[in-house]
Design an enzyme around this catalytic site. Structure first.
Site, short mmCIF file in Angstrom:
data_model
loop_
_atom_site.label_atom_id
_atom_site.label_comp_id
_atom_site.label_asym_id
_atom_site.label_seq_id
_atom_site.Cartn_x
_atom_site.Cartn_y
_atom_site.Cartn_z
CD GLU A 126 -7.20 -1.52 -0.73
OE1 GLU A 126 -6.31 -1.43 0.13
OE2 GLU A 126 -8.15 -2.32 -0.67
CD GLU A 144 -11.08 -1.41 -2.93
OE1 GLU A 144 -10.96 -0.82 -1.84
OE2 GLU A 144 -11.36 -2.62 -3.03
CE LYS A 154 -3.84 -2.32 0.09
NZ LYS A 154 -3.29 -3.63 -0.15
CG PHE A 205 -22.06 -6.59 12.17
CD1 PHE A 205 -23.06 -6.95 11.30
CD2 PHE A 205 -22.11 -5.31 12.72
CE1 PHE A 205 -24.07 -6.07 10.97
CE2 PHE A 205 -23.11 -4.43 12.40
CZ PHE A 205 -24.11 -4.81 11.52
CG ASN A 253 -8.18 -4.81 -3.82
OD1 ASN A 253 -7.42 -5.05 -2.91
ND2 ASN A 253 -9.25 -4.03 -3.66
#
Length: 739
Positions: free
Chosen positions: A319, A306, A147, A379, A321
């Site tokens: 970033e 993104e 990154k 969650f 992917n």
């Protein structure tokens, strides 16, 4: 183009909707590769194999010991065991996967997503063995997977980036200092991160220190790389993605944007394409920057850039992917292209099947990620056996969506319902792997049509296990949320809409009556089934119905009469009409007429009915109730995505119920319990220590995520029930407190 694994049905639906869209190339007379090994598991392995089979390519599965009977193994022509349950000893073992390639004669390898999909060493090793890697070259994986490096390369390529510190953070003290210099709030991120792991937001120096340690440990466990960097946190932006596909002939194409802002713990929950209230001009600017970046690193295959987009439509690189994304199906639907097929063709040296001028947006698609997790407990992940698992029926969903659209003055016939899964009834959701059960995708002619299809599909998706929890309830609530319906979504959607956490679906007055009527109808149908053959109809059978423990007003008993409008003495079933009427002395009377599509007593476990109120000329609405369990005096039902216990008893039973004593309290009442299965990573308190509200008590690691558990009140620690390294079950006591 056939998308996913629904074969002719999917193709027919797409042909109806996309009559003007040409299909991309079908299987060649001679396959591009004889055999493809998929270095993954679960739904993505199955999804890749289905496209490969359609292209005439044989497939090879790799699996861990507990996955020996998994669907992806059954779907493949060959399979090879690569180790034990732990990913580090199976799906992440490059040497064993290379052995599987050699022993099976595979000519190409698709990595899916996760595991080794963004591992440059794996890509190099595969190609060194003379086998095609269905993905980008190692250089691009290295450049974009780091990154810190990717942000530098993006800036050099003319891509707009987020302000921040470009170096690696050494320790917690440096994290606090750098965060102050960058300016709070900041995002503390793993350099090798992805999928929301190794990411924390910090609002002050104390939080920066804590977030650094948590992110570093999570990054090491998930990626084997604990490097951390810091950048400015853009508050409540939109998370918008640009899907790329590139070949080895210099062609790069960007596809319609994806909206991925509905997230929890930095992990996506609902995605859609295109993005609502998003201009074509902004999409094209972002797409052109994404292409610039791809060309700068010599990219090939499918990839995603993104971006964060603020309220002024200013976008910032987040970033890249270098793999197929989980949410790729929504792009496939609206672009009319099979991305896996394109990836395979690119790996074989072919040119892209489309040019930028060919890209069109066709309809609207929404994807809901179905997870084994408990939305009612923050969650947190869940494990267990899928004792019942039945994906929704596409025809029934289309009928329900069409009815809903007609009620709004429009028709909605011809939508697509797609389920990408890799599990089956009787299968296990394990602590060893990602908790995703499936991806549910709907494709309609516009956003409202896709949303109505999603509601119908969620209502009909049967997932049940005695200890297993899932998020269908939460997904269903999102689909009915006014802010979501309006398309006013940011990454703050979940905390903004559920500031005190998710508490399940809150029944409206009308929904409460519908659920009560459904329970009474079920009770009447069950009684009729028991008396089958008697030749007599149970006319005006009396019941007392009550919804247990879901809020004010729902816990009242309702006196009801159920009348079979057919009065033919036959058991209640599809086509029957039942009238449920309130007979309470006090309060307003009401009635519902249920025209049954399914009775709920058959193998489907679903009661489906067209509901009419007191006005016979009212537009019927469809009610779907899942029958989860028959109780001694009622039912365990799932409606509007949420489970309810509904008592349905003779009136005199209800009168006696008020004399029942409540159950005794648990001896561990007030103790800190593990909210999920996992491993106790650390304990931050000692016996006799006084703790304050919000103080850290321990850290529980589950599915490579580190979860900090804090004190819910002031108190004194009386006992430690577990020690670091212990394996914990859900609700197992960890810390006890003085009474």
């Amino acid at each position: 183009q056939v998308l996913g694994g629904h074969g002719a049905k999917c193709l027919a639906a797409l042909r109806r909707m996309l009559a003007s869209q040409p299909l991309t190339r079908m299987a060649a007379a001679r396959p591009l590769f004889k055999k493809l090994l998929v270095a993954n598991r679960g739904e993505i392995a199955c999804r890749v194999m289905r496209t490969a089979h359609r292209m005439g390519i044989e497939t090879v599965a790799v699996y861990s010991e507990p996955d020996s009977r998994a669907p992806h193994v059954a779907l493949a022509g060959q399979s090879v065991c690569v180790g034990s349950a732990a990913s580090a000893d199976s799906y992440l073992r490059i040497d064993r996967i290379l052995d599987a390639i050699a022993s099976t004669g595979a000519e190409a390898v698709h990595p899916g997503y996760g595991f080794l999909s963004e591992n440059a060493a794996f890509s190099e090793a595969v190609e060194a063995a003379g086998v095609a890697f269905v993905g980008p070259a190692a250089f691009a994986i290295n450049a974009m997977g780091d990154k810190i490096e990717s942000k530098r390369l993006a800036a050099e390529a003319g891509v707009t980036t987020i302000p921040g510190f470009e170096g690696v953070i050494a320790d917690a003290d440096e994290a606090a200092r750098v965060a102050s210099e960058v300016g709070f709030p900041v995002m503390i991120k793993a350099s090798a991160g992805g999928g929301g792991k190794g990411m924390r937001i910090a609002w002050d120096e104390a939080e920066a220190r804590q977030a650094f340690g948590l992110s570093q440990r999570e990054a090491a466990a998930s990626f084997g790389d604990d490097r951390i960097f810091i950048e400015r946190y853009v508050e409540k932006p939109r998370h918008i993605e640009i899907q790329l596909i590139a070949d080895t002939h210099g062609n790069v194409v960007y596809l319609p944007e994806r909206e991925c802002s509905v997230q929890r713990r930095n992990q996506k929950v609902v995605e859609e394409a295109p993005a609502p209230h998003f201009s074509e001009a902004t999409w094209r600017r972002m797409g052109e920057e994404a292409v610039q970046l791809a060309k700068a690193v010599g990219y090939r295959s499918a990839g995603t850039v993104e971006f964060l987009v603020d309220a002024r439509d200013q976008h910032y690189f987040l970033e890249m992917n270098t793999r197929l994304q989980v949410e790729h199906p929504v792009t496939e639907c609206v672009a009319g292209i099979d991305l896996v097929e394109e990836m395979i063709r690119v790996a074989a040296g072919e040119k892209l099947s489309i040019a930028q001028a060919d890209v069109r947006r066709i309809g609207w698609a929404i994807e809901s990620r179905v997870y084994a997790e408990d939305p009612l407990r923050g969650f947190l992940p869940s494990i267990g056996t899928l004792s019942a698992y039945r994906p929704p029926d596409e025809a029934a969903c289309n009928k329900a969506a069409d009815l809903a659209m007609r009620a709004e003055g429009e028709g909605g016939e011809g939508g697509l319902v797609r389920v990408d899964d890799g599990c089956a009834e009787g299968g296990e959701i394990s602590v060893h792997y990602d908790p995703m059960i499936a991806k549910l995708i709907t494709h309609g002619r516009d956003r409202e049509h896709a949303r109505q299809l999603m509601i119908a599909a969620l209502d009909r998706y049967v997932i049940h296990g005695s200890a297993l929890r899932h998020n269908l309830n939460f997904l269903r609530t999102i689909m009915g949320n006014d802010t979501f319906i309006a398309g006013k979504i940011t990454t703050g959607f979940i905390p903004d809409q559920f500031p005190d956490g998710y508490r399940g679906h809150q029944l409206s007055a009308s929904e409460r009556i519908d659920l009560i009527a459904a329970a009474a109808a079920l009770e009447h149908a069950a009684a009729g089934q028991a008396n089958s053959g008697s030749g007599t109809a149970a006319a005006a059978a009396p019941y007392s119905v009550r919804i247990e423990g879901v809020g004010e007003g729902e816990g009242d008993d309702h006196s009801l009469a159920v009348m079979d409008e057919d009065c033919d003495g036959l058991p209640v079933g599809p086509g029957s009409e039942l009238r449920v009427a309130s007979t309470d002395d006090a309060g307003e009377g009401w009635s519902r007429t249920l025209r049954l599509v399914q009775s709920g007593l058959g193998p489907s476990g679903i009661l489906e009915a067209e509901m009419l109120g007191d006005a016979s000329d009212a537009t019927p609405a469809t009610l779907v109730v899942q029958v989860q369990e028959r109780l001694p005096l009622g039912w365990r039902l799932c409606a509007f995505g949420t489970s309810f216990t509904v008592l349905a008893r003779p009136p005199h039973y209800a009168a006696l119920g008020v004399h029942m004593k409540p159950p005794p309290p648990s001896p561990f009442a007030g103790s800190l319990l593990s909210p999920m299965p996992g491993t106790l990573h650390s304990v931050a308190v000692e016996v006799g220590e006084r703790v304050a509200l919000g103080q850290e008590l321990c850290v529980v690691e589950a599915m490579k995520m580190q979860n900090v558990l804090v004190a819910e009140r002031d108190g004194v620690v009386s006992e430690l029930y577990a020690t670091p390294g212990d394996t914990l079950a859900a609700d197992q006591p960890i810390v006890g407190f003085e009474k």
